[in-house]
Design an enzyme around this catalytic site. Structure first.
Site, PDB file in Angstrom:
ATOM      1  N   PRO A   9      27.883 -26.122 -35.709  1.00  0.00           N
ATOM      2  CA  PRO A   9      27.850 -27.050 -36.827  1.00  0.00           C
ATOM      3  C   PRO A   9      28.371 -28.446 -36.516  1.00  0.00           C
ATOM      4  O   PRO A   9      29.398 -28.599 -35.843  1.00  0.00           O
ATOM      5  CB  PRO A   9      28.753 -26.387 -37.872  1.00  0.00           C
ATOM      6  N   ASN A  10      27.643 -29.420 -37.013  1.00  0.00           N
ATOM      7  CA  ASN A  10      28.006 -30.847 -36.966  1.00  0.00           C
ATOM      8  C   ASN A  10      27.847 -31.490 -35.588  1.00  0.00           C
ATOM      9  O   ASN A  10      28.031 -32.693 -35.448  1.00  0.00           O
ATOM     10  CB  ASN A  10      29.439 -31.080 -37.484  1.00  0.00           C
ATOM     11  N   ARG A  17      29.022 -39.085 -35.316  1.00  0.00           N
ATOM     12  CA  ARG A  17      30.135 -38.388 -35.952  1.00  0.00           C
ATOM     13  C   ARG A  17      31.458 -38.805 -35.292  1.00  0.00           C
ATOM     14  O   ARG A  17      31.653 -38.590 -34.095  1.00  0.00           O
ATOM     15  CB  ARG A  17      29.918 -36.887 -35.743  1.00  0.00           C
ATOM     16  N   TYR A  22      34.643 -38.006 -30.719  1.00  0.00           N
ATOM     17  CA  TYR A  22      33.583 -37.289 -29.981  1.00  0.00           C
ATOM     18  C   TYR A  22      32.736 -38.192 -29.087  1.00  0.00           C
ATOM     19  O   TYR A  22      31.834 -37.708 -28.409  1.00  0.00           O
ATOM     20  CB  TYR A  22      32.689 -36.526 -30.975  1.00  0.00           C
ATOM     21  N   ASN A  72      29.786 -24.440 -27.536  1.00  0.00           N
ATOM     22  CA  ASN A  72      30.673 -25.221 -28.388  1.00  0.00           C
ATOM     23  C   ASN A  72      30.324 -24.828 -29.816  1.00  0.00           C
ATOM     24  O   ASN A  72      29.323 -25.300 -30.366  1.00  0.00           O
ATOM     25  CB  ASN A  72      30.497 -26.727 -28.169  1.00  0.00           C
ATOM     26  N   ALA A  75      33.497 -25.878 -35.607  1.00  0.00           N
ATOM     27  CA  ALA A  75      34.536 -25.264 -36.448  1.00  0.00           C
ATOM     28  C   ALA A  75      34.391 -23.749 -36.552  1.00  0.00           C
ATOM     29  O   ALA A  75      35.365 -23.053 -36.892  1.00  0.00           O
ATOM     30  CB  ALA A  75      34.520 -25.899 -37.831  1.00  0.00           C
ATOM     31  N   GLU A  96      33.656 -21.407 -23.285  1.00  0.00           N
ATOM     32  CA  GLU A  96      33.876 -22.126 -24.547  1.00  0.00           C
ATOM     33  C   GLU A  96      34.211 -23.576 -24.213  1.00  0.00           C
ATOM     34  O   GLU A  96      35.106 -23.834 -23.401  1.00  0.00           O
ATOM     35  CB  GLU A  96      35.044 -21.441 -25.275  1.00  0.00           C
ATOM     36  N   HIS A  98      35.044 -27.494 -25.789  1.00  0.00           N
ATOM     37  CA  HIS A  98      35.327 -28.417 -26.882  1.00  0.00           C
ATOM     38  C   HIS A  98      35.391 -29.821 -26.301  1.00  0.00           C
ATOM     39  O   HIS A  98      36.076 -30.045 -25.286  1.00  0.00           O
ATOM     40  CB  HIS A  98      36.651 -28.067 -27.577  1.00  0.00           C
ATOM     41  N   ARG A 105      45.177 -31.797 -31.924  1.00  0.00           N
ATOM     42  CA  ARG A 105      44.662 -32.174 -33.248  1.00  0.00           C
ATOM     43  C   ARG A 105      45.327 -31.313 -34.328  1.00  0.00           C
ATOM     44  O   ARG A 105      46.451 -30.859 -34.159  1.00  0.00           O
ATOM     45  CB  ARG A 105      43.138 -32.063 -33.229  1.00  0.00           C
TER      46      ARG A 105
HETATM   47  C1  DQA Z   1      34.960 -29.227 -31.456  1.00  0.00           C
HETATM   48  C2  DQA Z   1      36.361 -29.030 -32.044  1.00  0.00           C
HETATM   49  C3  DQA Z   1      36.297 -28.276 -33.334  1.00  0.00           C
HETATM   50  O1  DQA Z   1      37.603 -28.084 -33.869  1.00  0.00           O
HETATM   51  C4  DQA Z   1      35.473 -29.046 -34.344  1.00  0.00           C
HETATM   52  O2  DQA Z   1      35.362 -28.328 -35.539  1.00  0.00           O
HETATM   53  C5  DQA Z   1      34.127 -29.414 -33.820  1.00  0.00           C
HETATM   54  C6  DQA Z   1      34.030 -29.870 -32.453  1.00  0.00           C
HETATM   55  C7  DQA Z   1      34.973 -30.105 -30.192  1.00  0.00           C
HETATM   56  O3  DQA Z   1      33.945 -30.130 -29.521  1.00  0.00           O
HETATM   57  O4  DQA Z   1      35.976 -30.766 -29.906  1.00  0.00           O
HETATM   58  O5  DQA Z   1      33.148 -29.412 -34.544  1.00  0.00           O
HETATM   59  O6  DQA Z   1      34.457 -27.958 -31.086  1.00  0.00           O
END
Ligand code: DQA
Length: 140
Positions: A9-10, A17, A22, A72, A75, A96, A98, A105
Site C-alpha cells: 500500500p501507498n 508521497r 521516501y 516492501n 504498513a 523484507e 523498507h 520513526r
Molecule cells: C515503509 C515503512 C512503513 O512503515 C510504511 O508504512 C510504508 C513504507 C518503507 O518503505 O519505509 O508504507 O515500508
C-alpha cells in the site's frame, strides 16, 4: 531464477508521497534501475494497495515456481497476519525491504509481523535496499 519484487500500500505513489522520507524516485524508476542492474535476472514486479491482491500474487508467483521475493509490504508489515501467513505457508524466501529506517520513526513501525518469516530485513537504505536484496537472493 525469477525474483518477485512486491510493493504494498501507498508505494505506487513513490516520488510524490512524502519525498523527504521516501525520496523523489518513482516505482517505475525503481523497476528500470533494477532491470538495468540485473539484466540477466528475470524480475517480476507487482504493487497493490490491497492485502488480498498481494496474497493472490504471492500464490500465483509460487505456482509459477517463483520462490524468492523482495517485499516492501508498507504498513501491512506492521498489521497483516494474513500476509505473514502467506509468506510462511508458501515457503517463500523473502527479503523484507523498507525505504525508510523504520526504527527511527514512529514506534509502531519498529514492529514487523513479517520479520520472523523472512530471510532478513533491509531498512533505511532508500531504493538501494531493493538492489541489495536482489543481490543477496542471487548470491545465496
Ligand atoms: C515503509 C515503512 C512503513 O512503515 C510504511 O508504512 C510504508 C513504507 C518503507 O518503505 O519505509 O508504507 O515500508
Amino acid at each position: 531464477m525469477t525474483i518477485g519484487i512486491m510493493n504494498g500500500p501507498n508505494l505506487g505513489r513513490l516520488g510524490q508521497r512524502t519525498p523527504e522520507i521516501y525520496g523523489s524516485r518513482t516505482l517505475a524508476d525503481l523497476e528500470s534501475q533494477l532491470r538495468a542492474k540485473f539484466p540477466e535476472t528475470a524480475l517480476e514486479f507487482f504493487q497493490s494497495n490491497h492485502e488480498g491482491a498481494l496474497i493472490d500474487c504471492l500464490e500465483s508467483w509460487h505456482d509459477q515456481g517463483i520462490r524468492d521475493v523482495v517485499l516492501n509490504a508498507g504498513a501491512l508489515t506492521h498489521q497483516s497476519y494474513a500476509l505473514r501467513d502467506a509468506v510462511e505457508g508458501l515457503g517463500l524466501r523473502v527479503v523484507e525491504v523498507h525505504i525508510s529506517n523504520v526504527y527511527r520513526r514512529e514506534p509502531f513501525r519498529a514492529h514487523s509481523l513479517l520479520a520472523a518469516v523472512t530471510a532478513g530485513q533491509i531498512s533505511g537504505l532508500g531504493l538501494e535496499g531493493y538492489a541489495l536484496a536482489v543481490q543477496f537472493l542471487l548470491a545465496t
